[in-house]
Design a protein around this motif. Structure first.
Motif, PDB file in Angstrom:
ATOM      1  N   ILE A  17       0.918  -1.152  -0.120  1.00  0.00           N
ATOM      2  CA  ILE A  17      -0.044   0.067   0.010  1.00  0.00           C
ATOM      3  C   ILE A  17       0.907   1.233  -0.041  1.00  0.00           C
ATOM      4  CG2 ILE A  17      -1.887   1.372   1.174  1.00  0.00           C
ATOM      5  CD1 ILE A  17      -2.513  -1.349   2.438  1.00  0.00           C
ATOM      6  N   PRO A  18       0.663   2.277  -0.934  1.00  0.00           N
ATOM      7  CA  PRO A  18       1.411   3.333  -0.963  1.00  0.00           C
ATOM      8  C   PRO A  18       1.380   3.941   0.652  1.00  0.00           C
ATOM      9  CG  PRO A  18      -0.066   3.418  -2.880  1.00  0.00           C
ATOM     10  CD  PRO A  18      -0.428   2.079  -2.151  1.00  0.00           C
ATOM     11  N   LEU A  26      -7.424   4.557   1.219  1.00  0.00           N
ATOM     12  CA  LEU A  26      -7.555   2.893   0.970  1.00  0.00           C
ATOM     13  C   LEU A  26      -8.972   2.537   0.762  1.00  0.00           C
ATOM     14  CD1 LEU A  26      -6.476   0.292   1.240  1.00  0.00           C
ATOM     15  CD2 LEU A  26      -6.711   0.201   3.632  1.00  0.00           C
ATOM     16  N   LEU A  27      -9.916   3.302   1.598  1.00  0.00           N
ATOM     17  CA  LEU A  27     -11.456   3.032   1.415  1.00  0.00           C
ATOM     18  C   LEU A  27     -11.966   3.357  -0.175  1.00  0.00           C
ATOM     19  CD1 LEU A  27     -13.050   4.231   4.854  1.00  0.00           C
ATOM     20  CD2 LEU A  27     -12.454   1.872   4.146  1.00  0.00           C
ATOM     21  N   GLY A  28     -11.400   4.151  -0.708  1.00  0.00           N
ATOM     22  CA  GLY A  28     -11.485   4.894  -2.053  1.00  0.00           C
ATOM     23  C   GLY A  28     -11.199   3.446  -2.914  1.00  0.00           C
ATOM     24  N   GLU A  29     -10.044   3.218  -2.618  1.00  0.00           N
ATOM     25  CA  GLU A  29      -9.522   2.017  -3.373  1.00  0.00           C
ATOM     26  C   GLU A  29     -10.370   0.723  -3.203  1.00  0.00           C
ATOM     27  OE1 GLU A  29      -6.899   1.735  -5.730  1.00  0.00           O
ATOM     28  OE2 GLU A  29      -6.564   3.938  -5.601  1.00  0.00           O
ATOM     29  N   LEU A  30     -11.050   0.403  -2.294  1.00  0.00           N
ATOM     30  CA  LEU A  30     -11.780  -0.708  -1.936  1.00  0.00           C
ATOM     31  C   LEU A  30     -13.145  -0.376  -2.701  1.00  0.00           C
ATOM     32  CD1 LEU A  30     -11.166  -1.301   1.790  1.00  0.00           C
ATOM     33  CD2 LEU A  30     -10.417  -2.398  -0.118  1.00  0.00           C
ATOM     34  N   LYS A  31     -13.672   0.627  -2.958  1.00  0.00           N
ATOM     35  CA  LYS A  31     -14.743   1.260  -3.605  1.00  0.00           C
ATOM     36  C   LYS A  31     -14.692   1.014  -5.077  1.00  0.00           C
ATOM     37  CE  LYS A  31     -18.165   4.648  -4.182  1.00  0.00           C
ATOM     38  NZ  LYS A  31     -18.829   6.063  -3.573  1.00  0.00           N
ATOM     39  N   LEU A  32     -13.404   1.458  -5.565  1.00  0.00           N
ATOM     40  CA  LEU A  32     -13.039   1.259  -6.806  1.00  0.00           C
ATOM     41  C   LEU A  32     -13.065  -0.031  -7.409  1.00  0.00           C
ATOM     42  CD1 LEU A  32     -12.015   3.410  -9.301  1.00  0.00           C
ATOM     43  CD2 LEU A  32      -9.636   2.595  -8.341  1.00  0.00           C
ATOM     44  N   VAL A  33     -12.339  -1.156  -6.586  1.00  0.00           N
ATOM     45  CA  VAL A  33     -12.467  -2.420  -6.971  1.00  0.00           C
ATOM     46  C   VAL A  33     -13.905  -3.014  -6.446  1.00  0.00           C
ATOM     47  CG1 VAL A  33     -10.024  -2.627  -6.890  1.00  0.00           C
ATOM     48  CG2 VAL A  33     -11.254  -3.273  -4.948  1.00  0.00           C
ATOM     49  N   GLY A  34     -14.713  -2.615  -6.067  1.00  0.00           N
ATOM     50  CA  GLY A  34     -15.991  -2.882  -5.800  1.00  0.00           C
ATOM     51  C   GLY A  34     -16.358  -3.658  -4.641  1.00  0.00           C
ATOM     52  N   HIS A  80      -4.383   3.496  -7.300  1.00  0.00           N
ATOM     53  CA  HIS A  80      -4.484   5.021  -8.126  1.00  0.00           C
ATOM     54  C   HIS A  80      -3.661   5.977  -7.443  1.00  0.00           C
ATOM     55  CE1 HIS A  80      -7.179   7.760  -9.761  1.00  0.00           C
ATOM     56  NE2 HIS A  80      -7.016   8.626  -8.838  1.00  0.00           N
ATOM     57  N   GLU A  81      -3.050   6.856  -8.802  1.00  0.00           N
ATOM     58  CA  GLU A  81      -2.008   7.850  -8.536  1.00  0.00           C
ATOM     59  C   GLU A  81      -0.520   7.286  -7.693  1.00  0.00           C
ATOM     60  OE1 GLU A  81      -3.300  11.290  -6.662  1.00  0.00           O
ATOM     61  OE2 GLU A  81      -5.437  11.461  -8.218  1.00  0.00           O
ATOM     62  N   SER A  82      -0.170   5.842  -8.263  1.00  0.00           N
ATOM     63  CA  SER A  82       0.916   5.356  -7.643  1.00  0.00           C
ATOM     64  C   SER A  82       1.405   4.405  -8.611  1.00  0.00           C
ATOM     65  CB  SER A  82       0.670   4.778  -6.246  1.00  0.00           C
ATOM     66  OG  SER A  82       1.629   4.030  -5.838  1.00  0.00           O
ATOM     67  N   SER A  83       2.772   3.863  -8.589  1.00  0.00           N
ATOM     68  CA  SER A  83       3.324   3.041  -9.270  1.00  0.00           C
ATOM     69  C   SER A  83       3.353   1.528  -8.534  1.00  0.00           C
ATOM     70  CB  SER A  83       4.748   3.210  -9.768  1.00  0.00           C
ATOM     71  OG  SER A  83       5.437   3.608  -8.697  1.00  0.00           O
ATOM     72  N   ASP A  84       2.890   1.653  -7.246  1.00  0.00           N
ATOM     73  CA  ASP A  84       2.995   0.387  -6.421  1.00  0.00           C
ATOM     74  C   ASP A  84       1.861  -0.514  -6.932  1.00  0.00           C
ATOM     75  OD1 ASP A  84       4.940   1.328  -4.794  1.00  0.00           O
ATOM     76  OD2 ASP A  84       3.540   2.324  -3.643  1.00  0.00           O
ATOM     77  N   THR A  85       2.019  -1.775  -6.781  1.00  0.00           N
ATOM     78  CA  THR A  85       1.229  -2.645  -7.190  1.00  0.00           C
ATOM     79  C   THR A  85       0.780  -3.879  -5.868  1.00  0.00           C
ATOM     80  OG1 THR A  85       2.141  -2.829  -9.426  1.00  0.00           O
ATOM     81  CG2 THR A  85       0.811  -4.802  -8.581  1.00  0.00           C
ATOM     82  N   ALA A  86      -0.581  -3.975  -5.440  1.00  0.00           N
ATOM     83  CA  ALA A  86      -0.860  -4.605  -4.272  1.00  0.00           C
ATOM     84  C   ALA A  86      -0.445  -6.120  -4.345  1.00  0.00           C
ATOM     85  CB  ALA A  86      -2.329  -4.506  -4.024  1.00  0.00           C
ATOM     86  N   MET A  87      -0.305  -6.681  -3.073  1.00  0.00           N
ATOM     87  CA  MET A  87      -0.024  -8.058  -2.977  1.00  0.00           C
ATOM     88  C   MET A  87      -0.996  -8.209  -1.909  1.00  0.00           C
ATOM     89  SD  MET A  87       3.961  -8.638  -3.110  1.00  0.00           S
ATOM     90  CE  MET A  87       3.770  -9.964  -2.232  1.00  0.00           C
TER      91      MET A  87
END
Length: 129
Positions: A17-18, A26-34, A80-87
């Motif tokens: 996580i960035p 983080l909540l925004g990302e969780l909403k984005l992925v549904g 979103h707005e980061s080059s990091d990739t989640a694991m």
């Protein structure tokens, strides 16, 4: 792993996580992925010395099926707005209640990393959970 397969798995640890993300991000990302409506608990530990998160979070979902799909969806997710990739992987501590109890313990009582000082940025109980 026999022990893991016999558990009811609902808690996922999300890594990479960035570090500048706060709970609303983080909540925004969780909403984005549904998956925001399936989340019952979020623990985003904070590194007090650096005033940022530690790069991982514990997220509990309502059902094992939702957790399985969430884990699959988050692996490789580009923030979103980061080059990091989640694991994403299964957390050692499973379930809403067990994670909430662990998050409420003082660092001196914790079994996990007792020498490190950290606190949770936010614990989010979701309505109806």
């Amino acid at each position: 792993d026999i022990e893991v397969s016999q558990q009811i798995l609902t808690t996922v640890v999300v890594r990479n996580i960035p570090r500048n993300f706060q709970v609303p991000d983080l909540l925004g990302e969780l909403k984005l992925v549904g998956f925001l409506n399936f989340v019952t608990f979020v623990n985003l530990p904070e590194d007090r010395k650096k005033a940022q998160n530690r790069g991982y979070a514990f997220i509990n979902l309502r059902t094992p099926d939702a957790a399985f799909c969430f884990r699959k969806a988050l692996n490789g997710h580009e923030w979103h707005e980061s080059s990091d990739t989640a694991m994403a992987d299964w957390a050692i501590v499973q379930g809403h209640d067990a994670n909430a109890a662990l998050a409420q313990e003082t660092p001196s009582k914790r079994q996990i990393r007792p020498k490190k000082k950290y606190r949770e940025q936010c614990l989010i109980p979701v309505k109806g959970a």
